[in-house]
Design a protein around this motif. Structure first.
Motif, mmCIF file in Angstrom:
data_model
loop_
_atom_site.group_PDB
_atom_site.id
_atom_site.type_symbol
_atom_site.label_atom_id
_atom_site.label_comp_id
_atom_site.label_asym_id
_atom_site.label_seq_id
_atom_site.Cartn_x
_atom_site.Cartn_y
_atom_site.Cartn_z
ATOM 1 N N ASN A 92 48.786 56.290 34.137
ATOM 2 C CA ASN A 92 50.299 55.163 34.055
ATOM 3 C C ASN A 92 49.853 54.269 32.750
ATOM 4 O OD1 ASN A 92 52.489 54.361 34.621
ATOM 5 N ND2 ASN A 92 51.549 52.571 36.102
ATOM 6 N N HIS A 93 49.475 54.812 31.773
ATOM 7 C CA HIS A 93 49.231 54.083 30.566
ATOM 8 C C HIS A 93 50.305 54.500 29.306
ATOM 9 C CE1 HIS A 93 46.263 51.350 31.493
ATOM 10 N NE2 HIS A 93 45.692 52.281 32.225
ATOM 11 N N PRO A 94 51.655 54.335 29.606
ATOM 12 C CA PRO A 94 52.260 54.729 28.601
ATOM 13 C C PRO A 94 52.361 53.956 27.121
ATOM 14 C CG PRO A 94 53.743 53.435 29.776
ATOM 15 C CD PRO A 94 52.373 53.872 30.527
ATOM 16 N N GLU A 95 51.867 52.851 27.401
ATOM 17 C CA GLU A 95 51.509 51.804 26.084
ATOM 18 C C GLU A 95 50.328 52.420 25.211
ATOM 19 O OE1 GLU A 95 48.375 50.725 28.819
ATOM 20 O OE2 GLU A 95 50.668 51.121 29.208
ATOM 21 N N LYS A 96 49.431 53.145 25.759
ATOM 22 C CA LYS A 96 48.734 53.875 24.860
ATOM 23 C C LYS A 96 49.212 54.766 24.001
ATOM 24 C CE LYS A 96 44.595 52.798 27.693
ATOM 25 N NZ LYS A 96 43.520 53.322 28.374
ATOM 26 N N GLY A 97 50.139 55.510 24.542
ATOM 27 C CA GLY A 97 50.950 56.540 23.556
ATOM 28 C C GLY A 97 51.645 55.912 22.634
ATOM 29 N N VAL A 98 52.316 54.682 22.589
ATOM 30 C CA VAL A 98 52.892 53.996 21.633
ATOM 31 C C VAL A 98 51.900 53.429 20.602
ATOM 32 C CG1 VAL A 98 54.166 51.990 20.996
ATOM 33 C CG2 VAL A 98 54.678 53.123 23.078
ATOM 34 N N LYS A 127 63.072 66.666 34.751
ATOM 35 C CA LYS A 127 63.741 65.355 35.219
ATOM 36 C C LYS A 127 62.512 65.047 36.354
ATOM 37 C CE LYS A 127 68.497 65.508 34.453
ATOM 38 N NZ LYS A 127 70.055 65.511 34.955
ATOM 39 N N LYS A 128 62.337 65.906 37.163
ATOM 40 C CA LYS A 128 61.238 65.956 38.353
ATOM 41 C C LYS A 128 59.901 65.335 37.908
ATOM 42 C CE LYS A 128 59.257 68.537 42.248
ATOM 43 N NZ LYS A 128 59.186 69.614 43.064
ATOM 44 N N ARG A 129 59.418 66.001 36.592
ATOM 45 C CA ARG A 129 58.043 65.739 36.351
ATOM 46 C C ARG A 129 57.987 64.411 35.680
ATOM 47 N NH1 ARG A 129 53.731 68.533 36.496
ATOM 48 N NH2 ARG A 129 52.209 68.330 34.841
ATOM 49 N N LYS A 130 59.078 63.998 35.007
ATOM 50 C CA LYS A 130 59.191 62.868 34.271
ATOM 51 C C LYS A 130 59.344 61.791 35.305
ATOM 52 C CE LYS A 130 61.828 60.161 30.858
ATOM 53 N NZ LYS A 130 62.961 60.253 29.887
ATOM 54 N N ARG A 131 60.208 61.916 36.385
ATOM 55 C CA ARG A 131 60.381 60.873 37.591
ATOM 56 C C ARG A 131 58.944 60.910 38.173
ATOM 57 N NH1 ARG A 131 64.668 62.864 39.256
ATOM 58 N NH2 ARG A 131 63.727 64.647 40.732
ATOM 59 N N SER A 132 58.203 61.723 38.363
ATOM 60 C CA SER A 132 56.797 61.442 39.164
ATOM 61 C C SER A 132 55.951 60.792 38.150
ATOM 62 C CB SER A 132 56.308 62.833 39.518
ATOM 63 O OG SER A 132 55.917 63.610 38.449
ATOM 64 N N ARG A 133 55.901 60.962 36.871
ATOM 65 C CA ARG A 133 55.170 60.444 36.151
ATOM 66 C C ARG A 133 55.622 58.979 35.577
ATOM 67 N NH1 ARG A 133 52.863 64.376 31.512
ATOM 68 N NH2 ARG A 133 51.884 64.812 33.422
ATOM 69 N N GLY A 134 56.819 58.704 35.646
ATOM 70 C CA GLY A 134 57.521 57.698 35.457
ATOM 71 C C GLY A 134 57.879 57.536 33.661
ATOM 72 N N TYR A 135 57.193 58.525 33.001
ATOM 73 C CA TYR A 135 57.658 58.524 31.629
ATOM 74 C C TYR A 135 57.180 59.657 31.030
ATOM 75 C CZ TYR A 135 52.336 57.409 31.699
ATOM 76 O OH TYR A 135 51.203 57.479 31.830
#
Length: 238
Positions: A92-98, A127-135
């Motif tokens: 859960n670190h989407p900011e690291k991708g940016v 959609k299912k995988r994005k929803r479970s990961r959150g991003y």
């Protein structure tokens, strides 16, 4: 205002210091995601020096109309560097991708990698995988690239309609079968006569990118109506 932001950042760093994703040591002011020492020792591919002719580019020769293909670093599962990808995808670190997308773009922009590219397509999740990961981690990387290059991201043009199995333990042929016909194009007119940059987190066999690019090219009768370049953080193709 900028001075105030810097003061706040310093205070936050004192209260909850950020750690290097690779070595775990405390990040200094101005460092992001990885420390300067780990950045120095990052196993760079240097593919941007030969974007038309390198190991990763050769994966796509004769399969899609490929222009340039670059990964930032060599990726090995269970290695210290793999912690960057694991932290981005599973913790859960989407900011690291940016931030990593920005660092990558800043490093290769002087090699003219982004010249003539019209748009960015991050490899989509279901959609299912994005929803479970959150991003979508590929979108976060693309967002970082966009912040440096201003190349627009087309996030709703290509959809992934199914996710069969994780490809982590699959060989090349199994990966090709696993992603066959899983992408659908929602708006081909947005892609007509475009040079498209496909962005992913790690490229291993290129199967997912090939499947995505082939789904796009099948929309057009004329050959060479679209062309592609590929950019990723990691390359695990050996």
């Amino acid at each position: 205002m900028r001075a105030l932001i810097k003061i706040i950042e310093r205070l936050l760093n004192l209260i909850a210091p950020k750690q290097c994703t690779i070595c775990g040591k405390r990040l200094a002011i101005g460092e992001e995601v990885i420390c300067s020492i780990c950045n120095y020792h990052l196993p760079r591919t240097h593919f941007s020096k030969q974007p038309y002719d390198n190991k990763m580019a050769k994966m796509f020769w004769g399969r899609i109309p490929i222009e340039r293909s670059v990964a930032w670093f060599f990726y090995e599962p269970q290695s210290d560097v793999s912690r960057v990808i694991h932290s981005l995808k599973y913790f859960n670190h989407p900011e690291k991708g940016v931030l990593m997308g920005k660092m990558l773009a800043e490093e290769i922009i002087s090699d003219n990698f982004f010249d003539s590219i019209d748009c960015i397509i991050p490899i989509p999740l279901t959609k299912k995988r994005k929803r479970s990961r959150g991003y979508n981690q590929s979108y976060e990387i693309a967002l970082g690239i966009n912040k440096i290059t201003n190349i627009p991201i087309l996030d709703n043009v290509v959809k992934r309609k199914s996710f069969k199995k994780s490809q982590t333990r699959m060989d090349r042929w199994q990966r090709m079968e696993n992603v066959e016909n899983v992408f659908v194009i929602e708006n081909k007119f947005a892609l007509s006569h475009k040079h498209i940059l496909i962005v992913d987190d790690v490229v291993t066999t290129g199967a997912t990118i090939i499947s995505c690019a082939q789904a796009i090219t099948k929309c057009f009768r004329e050959k060479n109506q679209v062309k592609f370049s590929v950019l990723s953080l990691g390359y695990a193709g050996g």
